[in-house]
Design a protein around this motif. Structure first.
Motif, PDB file in Angstrom:
ATOM      1  N   PHE A 199      -7.332  -9.056   7.327  1.00  0.00           N
ATOM      2  CA  PHE A 199      -6.014  -8.485   7.155  1.00  0.00           C
ATOM      3  C   PHE A 199      -5.175  -8.525   8.426  1.00  0.00           C
ATOM      4  O   PHE A 199      -5.701  -8.436   9.540  1.00  0.00           O
ATOM      5  CB  PHE A 199      -6.133  -7.017   6.714  1.00  0.00           C
ATOM      6  CG  PHE A 199      -6.480  -6.863   5.261  1.00  0.00           C
ATOM      7  CD1 PHE A 199      -7.796  -6.923   4.838  1.00  0.00           C
ATOM      8  CD2 PHE A 199      -5.483  -6.675   4.317  1.00  0.00           C
ATOM      9  CE1 PHE A 199      -8.113  -6.794   3.496  1.00  0.00           C
ATOM     10  CE2 PHE A 199      -5.791  -6.541   2.974  1.00  0.00           C
ATOM     11  CZ  PHE A 199      -7.103  -6.604   2.566  1.00  0.00           C
ATOM     12  N   GLY A 200      -3.884  -8.644   8.224  1.00  0.00           N
ATOM     13  CA  GLY A 200      -2.937  -8.442   9.303  1.00  0.00           C
ATOM     14  C   GLY A 200      -2.727  -6.966   9.545  1.00  0.00           C
ATOM     15  O   GLY A 200      -3.272  -6.113   8.832  1.00  0.00           O
ATOM     16  N   GLN A 201      -1.911  -6.656  10.565  1.00  0.00           N
ATOM     17  CA  GLN A 201      -1.721  -5.267  10.982  1.00  0.00           C
ATOM     18  C   GLN A 201      -0.782  -4.493  10.081  1.00  0.00           C
ATOM     19  O   GLN A 201      -0.687  -3.276  10.193  1.00  0.00           O
ATOM     20  CB  GLN A 201      -1.158  -5.236  12.407  1.00  0.00           C
ATOM     21  CG  GLN A 201      -2.072  -5.845  13.440  1.00  0.00           C
ATOM     22  CD  GLN A 201      -3.285  -4.979  13.715  1.00  0.00           C
ATOM     23  OE1 GLN A 201      -4.182  -4.859  12.888  1.00  0.00           O
ATOM     24  NE2 GLN A 201      -3.322  -4.376  14.880  1.00  0.00           N
ATOM     25  N   GLY A 202      -0.117  -5.177   9.204  1.00  0.00           N
ATOM     26  CA  GLY A 202       0.766  -4.481   8.285  1.00  0.00           C
ATOM     27  C   GLY A 202       2.202  -4.422   8.785  1.00  0.00           C
ATOM     28  O   GLY A 202       2.460  -4.391   9.989  1.00  0.00           O
TER      29      GLY A 202
ATOM     30  N   GLN B 104     -10.176   1.583   6.854  1.00  0.00           N
ATOM     31  CA  GLN B 104      -8.799   1.479   7.323  1.00  0.00           C
ATOM     32  C   GLN B 104      -8.437   2.720   8.114  1.00  0.00           C
ATOM     33  O   GLN B 104      -8.377   3.809   7.557  1.00  0.00           O
ATOM     34  CB  GLN B 104      -7.837   1.282   6.152  1.00  0.00           C
ATOM     35  CG  GLN B 104      -6.398   1.054   6.600  1.00  0.00           C
ATOM     36  CD  GLN B 104      -5.450   0.864   5.440  1.00  0.00           C
ATOM     37  OE1 GLN B 104      -5.700   1.352   4.342  1.00  0.00           O
ATOM     38  NE2 GLN B 104      -4.343   0.181   5.665  1.00  0.00           N
TER      39      GLN B 104
ATOM     40  N   LEU C 233       0.792  -5.497   3.471  1.00  0.00           N
ATOM     41  CA  LEU C 233      -0.363  -6.064   4.156  1.00  0.00           C
ATOM     42  C   LEU C 233      -0.596  -7.489   3.691  1.00  0.00           C
ATOM     43  O   LEU C 233      -0.649  -7.759   2.485  1.00  0.00           O
ATOM     44  CB  LEU C 233      -1.622  -5.237   3.879  1.00  0.00           C
ATOM     45  CG  LEU C 233      -1.693  -3.873   4.551  1.00  0.00           C
ATOM     46  CD1 LEU C 233      -2.722  -2.994   3.870  1.00  0.00           C
ATOM     47  CD2 LEU C 233      -2.026  -4.026   6.021  1.00  0.00           C
TER      48      LEU C 233
ATOM     49  N   ALA D 202      -4.761  -2.225  10.074  1.00  0.00           N
ATOM     50  CA  ALA D 202      -5.357  -3.193   9.152  1.00  0.00           C
ATOM     51  C   ALA D 202      -6.729  -2.740   8.685  1.00  0.00           C
ATOM     52  O   ALA D 202      -7.535  -2.250   9.470  1.00  0.00           O
ATOM     53  CB  ALA D 202      -5.475  -4.551   9.839  1.00  0.00           C
ATOM     54  N   PRO D 203      -7.037  -2.908   7.400  1.00  0.00           N
ATOM     55  CA  PRO D 203      -8.418  -2.680   6.952  1.00  0.00           C
ATOM     56  C   PRO D 203      -9.369  -3.615   7.689  1.00  0.00           C
ATOM     57  O   PRO D 203      -9.076  -4.800   7.876  1.00  0.00           O
ATOM     58  CB  PRO D 203      -8.361  -3.027   5.461  1.00  0.00           C
ATOM     59  CG  PRO D 203      -6.928  -2.863   5.070  1.00  0.00           C
ATOM     60  CD  PRO D 203      -6.148  -3.274   6.282  1.00  0.00           C
TER      61      PRO D 203
ATOM     62  N   GLN E 204       0.842  -1.193   0.000  1.00  0.00           N
ATOM     63  CA  GLN E 204       0.000   0.000   0.000  1.00  0.00           C
ATOM     64  C   GLN E 204       0.869   1.231   0.000  1.00  0.00           C
ATOM     65  O   GLN E 204       1.693   1.425   0.892  1.00  0.00           O
ATOM     66  CB  GLN E 204      -0.919   0.007   1.230  1.00  0.00           C
ATOM     67  CG  GLN E 204      -1.911   1.154   1.237  1.00  0.00           C
ATOM     68  CD  GLN E 204      -2.867   1.069   2.406  1.00  0.00           C
ATOM     69  OE1 GLN E 204      -2.557   0.504   3.445  1.00  0.00           O
ATOM     70  NE2 GLN E 204      -4.063   1.617   2.234  1.00  0.00           N
TER      71      GLN E 204
ATOM     72  N   TYR F 191     -14.192  -1.846   2.977  1.00  0.00           N
ATOM     73  CA  TYR F 191     -13.364  -1.903   4.171  1.00  0.00           C
ATOM     74  C   TYR F 191     -13.113  -0.485   4.677  1.00  0.00           C
ATOM     75  O   TYR F 191     -13.086   0.473   3.909  1.00  0.00           O
ATOM     76  CB  TYR F 191     -11.993  -2.531   3.863  1.00  0.00           C
ATOM     77  CG  TYR F 191     -12.008  -4.034   3.690  1.00  0.00           C
ATOM     78  CD1 TYR F 191     -12.310  -4.604   2.470  1.00  0.00           C
ATOM     79  CD2 TYR F 191     -11.685  -4.865   4.755  1.00  0.00           C
ATOM     80  CE1 TYR F 191     -12.317  -5.978   2.315  1.00  0.00           C
ATOM     81  CE2 TYR F 191     -11.684  -6.251   4.601  1.00  0.00           C
ATOM     82  CZ  TYR F 191     -12.003  -6.790   3.387  1.00  0.00           C
ATOM     83  OH  TYR F 191     -11.992  -8.157   3.237  1.00  0.00           O
TER      84      TYR F 191
END
Lengths: 113, 111
Positions: A104-107, B38, A90, B42-43, A37, B36
Motif C-alpha cells: 500500500f501507499g501512504q494514502g 494499519q 489508498l 498505510a496498512p 477508507q 494487515y
C-alpha cells in the motif's frame, strides 16, 4: 523494498472540481488497486487494473474513473468532486501472481468543501 | 455477494493482555487470506494464510485459517502499546487476486 507512492498526503478541493490522485509503484507490478477508507466502513474497492490500459470496476466505482497508461502509474479521477467523496484514498499494487500480498501507499486524505 | 466480517469492531485492553481477533468470510473463488496492521497510514502486511490448520507466527502474533468453517483468527499475546492499530483481514479472489476487506478491528492497548 517495494515502494508505492501517492502524489499527495493531503488535498483540499472544491465541489465540482476535477481531481486527480496519482499512484506510482516501482516494482513492475501487474495489479494496481484504488480503495477508499471511511470510518465504520473499512476499505472499499473503487477500481483495479491488472494490466496497462485494462481496468475493472470495484464495489463503488460511481463518480470515479481511472487511467493506466503506463505499468507503474495508476491514476484515480474524480470527474466532479462532491462532499461525499471526502475520504482517505489508498492505492495498492501486487505482482498478480497467485498468493502474493499487496503493498500500500501512504494514502491521500481528500477533503471536498 | 462477497462478505467479510471482523469482530470485535473495537477492543480496549491493558498491556500484557492476550487478544483474539476474528475474521469470517464468504468470498467467491477464495484463494488466500491476508492480515494487515494499519497505524496512522498505510496498512502493512502481517500474514498470508493459504492452508487450513497451519499456524503462522511472528513474534507475539500468530494466525490460523479454517477453510471449512470460513474463518481466521489473529492472536496477539503480551500486548504492548505499539500494538494499538486497526487490524484488517482480506481474503483474495483467484483470477483477479483482488483483496476484499473487512471493516477492521480497532485495537487500543493502554499502559
Amino acid at each position: 523494498d517495494v515502494k508505492v507512492t501517492q502524489s499527495s498526503r493531503y488535498l483540499v478541493k472544491r465541489t465540482g472540481e476535477k481531481v486527480f490522485l496519482e499512484c506510482v509503484q516501482d516494482m513492475d507490478h501487474e495489479n494496481m488497486f484504488w480503495y477508499r477508507q471511511d470510518p465504520g466502513l473499512g476499505l472499499r474497492l473503487i477500481y483495479f487494473s491488472y494490466d496497462v490500459k485494462m481496468k475493472e470496476k470495484g464495489d463503488i466505482p460511481e463518480g470515479y474513473s481511472v487511467s493506466r497508461e503506463k505499468k507503474e502509474r495508476f491514476s484515480l479521477i474524480l470527474e466532479s468532486a462532491s462532499t461525499n467523496q471526502t475520504s482517505m484514498y489508498l492505492c495498492a499494487s501486487s505482482t498478480g501472481a497467485v498468493n502474493t500480498e499487496a503493498f500500500f501507499g501512504q494514502g491521500t486524505r481528500l477533503t471536498v468543501v | 455477494e462477497d462478505k467479510v466480517v471482523q469482530s470485535p469492531l473495537s477492543l480496549v485492553v491493558h498491556e500484557g493482555d492476550t487478544v483474539t481477533l476474528n475474521c469470517s468470510y464468504e468470498v467467491t473463488n477464495f484463494r488466500s487470506l491476508l492480515w494487515y496492521k494499519q497505524e496512522k497510514k498505510a496498512p502493512t502486511f502481517l500474514f498470508m494464510l493459504t492452508s487450513s490448520g497451519i499456524e503462522k507466527k511472528s513474534g507475539r502474533l500468530s494466525s490460523i485459517l479454517d477453510k471449512k468453517e470460513l474463518f481466521s483468527i489473529l492472536n496477539i499475546t503480551a500486548t504492548q502499546t505499539g500494538d494499538s492499530a486497526i487490524y484488517l483481514c482480506a481474503p483474495t479472489q483467484g483470477g483477479s487476486e483482488k483483496l476484499v476487506f473487512g471493516k477492521g478491528t480497532k485495537l487500543t492497548v493502554n499502559p
